[in-house]
Design a protein around this motif. Structure first.
Motif, PDB file in Angstrom:
ATOM      1  N   LYS A  12      35.036  61.158  -6.473  1.00  0.00           N
ATOM      2  CA  LYS A  12      34.122  61.499  -7.563  1.00  0.00           C
ATOM      3  C   LYS A  12      33.113  60.372  -7.817  1.00  0.00           C
ATOM      4  CE  LYS A  12      37.887  63.816  -9.763  1.00  0.00           C
ATOM      5  NZ  LYS A  12      38.795  63.718 -10.902  1.00  0.00           N
ATOM      6  N   ALA A  13      33.284  59.215  -7.172  1.00  0.00           N
ATOM      7  CA  ALA A  13      32.324  58.111  -7.340  1.00  0.00           C
ATOM      8  C   ALA A  13      32.452  57.131  -6.171  1.00  0.00           C
ATOM      9  CB  ALA A  13      32.576  57.383  -8.663  1.00  0.00           C
ATOM     10  N   PHE A  14      31.505  56.199  -6.124  1.00  0.00           N
ATOM     11  CA  PHE A  14      31.547  55.119  -5.135  1.00  0.00           C
ATOM     12  C   PHE A  14      31.593  53.789  -5.875  1.00  0.00           C
ATOM     13  CE2 PHE A  14      29.165  58.547  -3.065  1.00  0.00           C
ATOM     14  CZ  PHE A  14      29.843  58.633  -1.847  1.00  0.00           C
ATOM     15  N   ALA A  15      32.241  52.796  -5.273  1.00  0.00           N
ATOM     16  CA  ALA A  15      32.210  51.445  -5.830  1.00  0.00           C
ATOM     17  C   ALA A  15      31.731  50.493  -4.743  1.00  0.00           C
ATOM     18  CB  ALA A  15      33.593  51.037  -6.310  1.00  0.00           C
ATOM     19  N   SER A  16      30.853  49.554  -5.116  1.00  0.00           N
ATOM     20  CA  SER A  16      30.418  48.519  -4.173  1.00  0.00           C
ATOM     21  C   SER A  16      31.250  47.282  -4.456  1.00  0.00           C
ATOM     22  CB  SER A  16      28.946  48.194  -4.367  1.00  0.00           C
ATOM     23  OG  SER A  16      28.206  49.351  -4.118  1.00  0.00           O
ATOM     24  N   ILE A  17      31.933  46.800  -3.444  1.00  0.00           N
ATOM     25  CA  ILE A  17      32.905  45.728  -3.642  1.00  0.00           C
ATOM     26  C   ILE A  17      32.550  44.515  -2.790  1.00  0.00           C
ATOM     27  CG2 ILE A  17      35.350  45.129  -3.364  1.00  0.00           C
ATOM     28  CD1 ILE A  17      35.958  48.000  -4.105  1.00  0.00           C
ATOM     29  N   GLN A  18      32.482  43.402  -3.455  1.00  0.00           N
ATOM     30  CA  GLN A  18      32.173  42.154  -2.763  1.00  0.00           C
ATOM     31  C   GLN A  18      33.483  41.569  -2.226  1.00  0.00           C
ATOM     32  OE1 GLN A  18      29.158  39.906  -3.068  1.00  0.00           O
ATOM     33  NE2 GLN A  18      30.237  38.259  -2.011  1.00  0.00           N
ATOM     34  N   PHE A  40      33.933  51.149 -15.564  1.00  0.00           N
ATOM     35  CA  PHE A  40      34.344  52.531 -15.784  1.00  0.00           C
ATOM     36  C   PHE A  40      34.301  52.811 -17.289  1.00  0.00           C
ATOM     37  CE2 PHE A  40      38.002  55.500 -16.564  1.00  0.00           C
ATOM     38  CZ  PHE A  40      37.332  56.631 -16.118  1.00  0.00           C
ATOM     39  N   ILE A  66      34.391  44.034  -7.975  1.00  0.00           N
ATOM     40  CA  ILE A  66      33.521  45.216  -8.002  1.00  0.00           C
ATOM     41  C   ILE A  66      32.146  44.817  -8.524  1.00  0.00           C
ATOM     42  CG2 ILE A  66      33.155  47.482  -9.059  1.00  0.00           C
ATOM     43  CD1 ILE A  66      36.109  47.945  -8.949  1.00  0.00           C
ATOM     44  N   LYS A  67      31.108  45.151  -7.763  1.00  0.00           N
ATOM     45  CA  LYS A  67      29.738  44.817  -8.172  1.00  0.00           C
ATOM     46  C   LYS A  67      29.100  45.953  -8.951  1.00  0.00           C
ATOM     47  CE  LYS A  67      29.888  40.841  -6.771  1.00  0.00           C
ATOM     48  NZ  LYS A  67      30.076  39.865  -7.830  1.00  0.00           N
ATOM     49  N   LYS A  68      29.279  47.177  -8.447  1.00  0.00           N
ATOM     50  CA  LYS A  68      28.745  48.307  -9.204  1.00  0.00           C
ATOM     51  C   LYS A  68      29.363  49.636  -8.767  1.00  0.00           C
ATOM     52  CE  LYS A  68      24.432  49.708  -6.869  1.00  0.00           C
ATOM     53  NZ  LYS A  68      24.627  49.447  -5.491  1.00  0.00           N
ATOM     54  N   PHE A  69      29.215  50.627  -9.642  1.00  0.00           N
ATOM     55  CA  PHE A  69      29.676  51.983  -9.348  1.00  0.00           C
ATOM     56  C   PHE A  69      28.468  52.899  -9.192  1.00  0.00           C
ATOM     57  CE2 PHE A  69      33.288  50.245 -11.761  1.00  0.00           C
ATOM     58  CZ  PHE A  69      34.349  50.601 -10.945  1.00  0.00           C
ATOM     59  N   GLU A  70      28.689  53.992  -8.474  1.00  0.00           N
ATOM     60  CA  GLU A  70      27.636  54.999  -8.333  1.00  0.00           C
ATOM     61  C   GLU A  70      28.281  56.376  -8.343  1.00  0.00           C
ATOM     62  OE1 GLU A  70      24.581  54.566  -4.870  1.00  0.00           O
ATOM     63  OE2 GLU A  70      26.007  52.918  -4.800  1.00  0.00           O
ATOM     64  N   SER A  71      27.563  57.353  -8.881  1.00  0.00           N
ATOM     65  CA  SER A  71      28.062  58.720  -8.796  1.00  0.00           C
ATOM     66  C   SER A  71      27.439  59.371  -7.571  1.00  0.00           C
ATOM     67  CB  SER A  71      27.679  59.491 -10.049  1.00  0.00           C
ATOM     68  OG  SER A  71      28.259  58.834 -11.164  1.00  0.00           O
ATOM     69  N   PHE A  86      37.978  57.188  -7.369  1.00  0.00           N
ATOM     70  CA  PHE A  86      38.231  58.365  -8.186  1.00  0.00           C
ATOM     71  C   PHE A  86      38.260  59.619  -7.311  1.00  0.00           C
ATOM     72  CE2 PHE A  86      36.440  55.196 -11.080  1.00  0.00           C
ATOM     73  CZ  PHE A  86      37.460  55.135 -12.012  1.00  0.00           C
ATOM     74  N   PHE A  92      30.151  55.673 -15.990  1.00  0.00           N
ATOM     75  CA  PHE A  92      30.179  54.209 -15.984  1.00  0.00           C
ATOM     76  C   PHE A  92      29.276  53.632 -17.065  1.00  0.00           C
ATOM     77  CE2 PHE A  92      31.075  55.973 -11.826  1.00  0.00           C
ATOM     78  CZ  PHE A  92      32.357  55.482 -11.642  1.00  0.00           C
TER      79      PHE A  92
END
Ligand SMILES: Cc1cc2nc3c(=O)[nH]c(=O)nc-3n(C[C@H](O)[C@H](O)[C@H](O)COP(=O)(O)OP(=O)(O)OC[C@H]3O[C@@H](n4cnc5c(N)ncnc54)[C@H](O)[C@@H]3O)c2cc1C
Lengths: 247, 320
Positions: free
Chosen positions: B137-143, A26, A213-218, B134, A19
């Motif tokens: 393979k990842a996380f997304a924070s969604i409002q 992404f 989407i606010k943010k991604f994390e691995s 994914f 990211f």
């Protein structure tokens, strides 16, 4: 019979998932794009199989995406399909996307709408269900077989703990998975033909996204594998029982 | 008010719905509101027991015609019940039924939706739900921006919470429209725990060389009480049925224990199993990529290691 196949562009299955911009976007750097496998292998090929049985069938493809989605949609046209529509917009909100596709679906009076069971990037599995609600059509999810007989579809689908066969009248939305069709590779003739097939670009209708989407994390990396001697399975059982506490 | 949809298969409430119930109860506590369960159709379970997982009340629309999945019908009824109850959040399990119904309900409630949620929302500043993307393979924070919210929670990701209460049951009456689909045949897979619900999974790859060698894997699964899975080439070659295919293009699972036998650990395979709590890899090649994703590894020949592991488990069980 008019069929609309929903096509999504996704990163290749081996793409590095990273990211940028403070983990809010992404990272597309170096990413190869493919047609979402479920859309390609099952939804699109099933539509092509139906056209092979009944040549009067019309197949239209739709994607909601920017101009960079065009190579993917051309590849889909190379497999089959008569023409494609690209809604010139990009959104991560399922409702926004479903609303665009529903608008196309209404205008074209399609009798069958195919989606893949989910996309391999956002894994939301939402578009088919949403389309059915917006259009007020029945919805059959996770289909792995389909036969048409006049206005009636006979569909086999996965349910909790088994499979089920059902009969549904058209118009209908179906999400497709393994079993529905056999994966194909586009041939030279198809690739040549795809170049001249119509690819219509339409502007999106105004819709307010309901999520963002606010943010991604691995995910956290594993701390490392603990190797166990192959001749000492008592040790592995002990670790699973006492350390991992999973048996 | 938080409304939790409790789905059923074969007139039995699924474990994933009890997880959704526990999640909904925890969410209601966080929001300082009530939580009610909603069940459609007739089930054999004692509905008051939903209290044990946090339900204060259960709305029951008792109608046999709702026992099998009809998305048009179910989504209409759930949306009506949610509106009647003034629900602000509707929770589903992200299982086969929930995946099919929840997005349609969201449309009908003009609600934003997050499917595949992996934890409780952050409600300090808005309403932000984390989901897997994914293929794990990842996380997304969604409002979620709308007044009403719909959440579908991943299976095996929110543990069951036990409460010492019993729920009150209220039969509700909503007129049921005509069905949109007609079921003509049902084929149940008998006696197996569905893979997505299994706590323990034993999985085999091309390293097992052919379907005739699967008995060593099945014996291990039996000793553990585990469900069985396989890699894609194995199901593509018809060594095992398609419903056992896990991975990015198969099903995604998150059991407590995943034992991979003779599977190399290709990225597409890992995408389906990387949310497992503990991963054991048995492979004769010490360089197999799967070891990098494993908690425990055994470098050795499956044809020797697997029967030895089965014996060790049986020994442990007989002395326990
Ligand atoms: C678009 C796409 C999607 C895909 N989706 C999926 C998916 O959903 N799921 C999936 O599984 N794959 C998927 N694949 C395929 C994936 O890339 C791999 O090819 C596949 O997972 C390999 O299966 P395998 O591990 O069983 O076989 P192999 O890669 O052939 O591995 C066999 C392993 O067995 C070991 N072995 C051999 N003999 C023994 C023995 N006697 N004892 C112990 N170990 C032994 C070998 O060392 C080797 O590591 C996908 C591929 C693509 C391109």
């Amino acid at each position: 019979m008019k069929i609309l196949v929903c096509i999504s562009k996704t990163p290749d299955t081996t793409a590095k998932i990273a990211f940028t911009e403070g983990n809010t976007k992404f990272d597309e750097n170096g990413v190869q794009w493919i047609i979402n496998p479920y859309d390609e292998w099952y939804a699109l090929v099933k539509a092509i199989e139906l056209k092979e049985k009944d040549a009067s069938t019309i197949i239209h493809l739709v994607t909601v995406g920017l101009a960079d989605a065009e190579p993917i949609i051309r590849k889909a046209l190379a497999l089959g399909g008569d023409e494609a529509i690209r809604v010139n917009s990009n959104s991560n909100d399922s409702f926004y996307v479903a609303k665009q596709i529903a608008t196309i679906a209404k205008e074209g009076s399609y009798e069958l709408i195919f989606t893949g069971k989910e996309t391999i990037d956002y894994n939301s599995a939402s578009i088919g269900s949403m389309l059915s609600a917006i259009l007020d059509f029945p919805f059959v999810s996770l289909a792995n077989q389909l036969d048409l007989n006049g206005n009636t579809a006979t569909v086999r689908r996965e349910i909790e703990g088994g499979e089920e066969t059902c009969e549904v009248n058209l118009p209908l939305v179906i999400s497709c998975q393994k079993g529905m069709a056999e994966q194909r590779i586009p041939n030279m003739r198809g690739i040549m033909a795809a170049r001249t097939k119509p690819l219509k670009v339409v502007e999106p209708i105004e819709t307010i996204a309901r999520t963002s989407i606010k943010k991604f994390e691995s995910p956290l990396a594993k701390s490392g594998v603990k190797l166990v001697d192959p001749t000492n399975m008592d040790e592995l059982v002990k670790l699973l029982k006492e350390e991992a506490k999973v048996i | 008010m938080v409304l939790v949809y409790i789905d059923q298969a074969d007139q039995q409430i699924k474990k994933s719905s009890l997880e959704a119930m526990s999640y909904g109860a925890a969410l209601a506590k966080q929001l300082g509101c009530d939580v009610t369960a909603l069940i459609l159709g007739t089930v054999q379970n004692n509905l008051a027991d939903l209290g044990k997982h946090g339900a204060q009340k259960v709305y029951h629309l008792k109608n046999e015609s709702l026992n099998s999945l009809d998305v048009k019908l179910h989504s209409t009824l759930i949306a009506t019940a949610a509106k009647n109850a003034n629900a602000t959040v509707v929770v589903f399990a992200h299982n086969i039924n929930g995946k099919a119904i929840a997005p349609a309900v969201a449309v009908k409630l003009e609600a934003g939706i997050v499917t595949g949620a992996s934890s409780l929302p952050n409600t300090e500043n808005g309403f932000v739900v984390t989901k897997t993307v994914f293929s794990g393979k990842a996380f997304a924070s969604i409002q979620i921006e709308t007044a009403i919210k719909v959440i579908a929670i991943n299976q095996n990701s929110f543990g069951l919470v036990d409460y010492d209460t019993s729920a009150t049951i209220e039969e509700i009456n909503i007129s049921v429209p005509a069905p949109s689909i007609k079921i003509t045949k049902v084929d149940k897979i008998e006696g197996e725990i569905p893979l997505t619900e299994a706590n323990l999974v034993v999985s085999g790859g091309r390293g097992l060389k052919g379907p005739e060698h699967w008995n060593i894997l099945l014996d291990l699964a039996k000793a553990l009480g585990a469900s069985t899975a396989c890699s894609r080439p194995v199901s593509d070659s018809d060594w095992r049925p398609h419903h056992e295919h896990v991975g990015q293009t198969g099903i995604q699972i998150a059991p407590n224990l995943y034992i991979a036998i003779g599977i190399s650990g290709a990225i597409q395979h890992l995408a389906g199993v990387n949310r497992s709590k503990t991963i054991v890899v048995i492979n004769k090649d010490p360089e197999a990529p799967f070891f990098k994703a494993a908690d425990y590894g055994v470098v050795g020949d499956a044809f020797e290691v697997v029967p030895a592991l089965t014996s060790a488990i049986l020994k442990m069980k007989s002395t326990a």
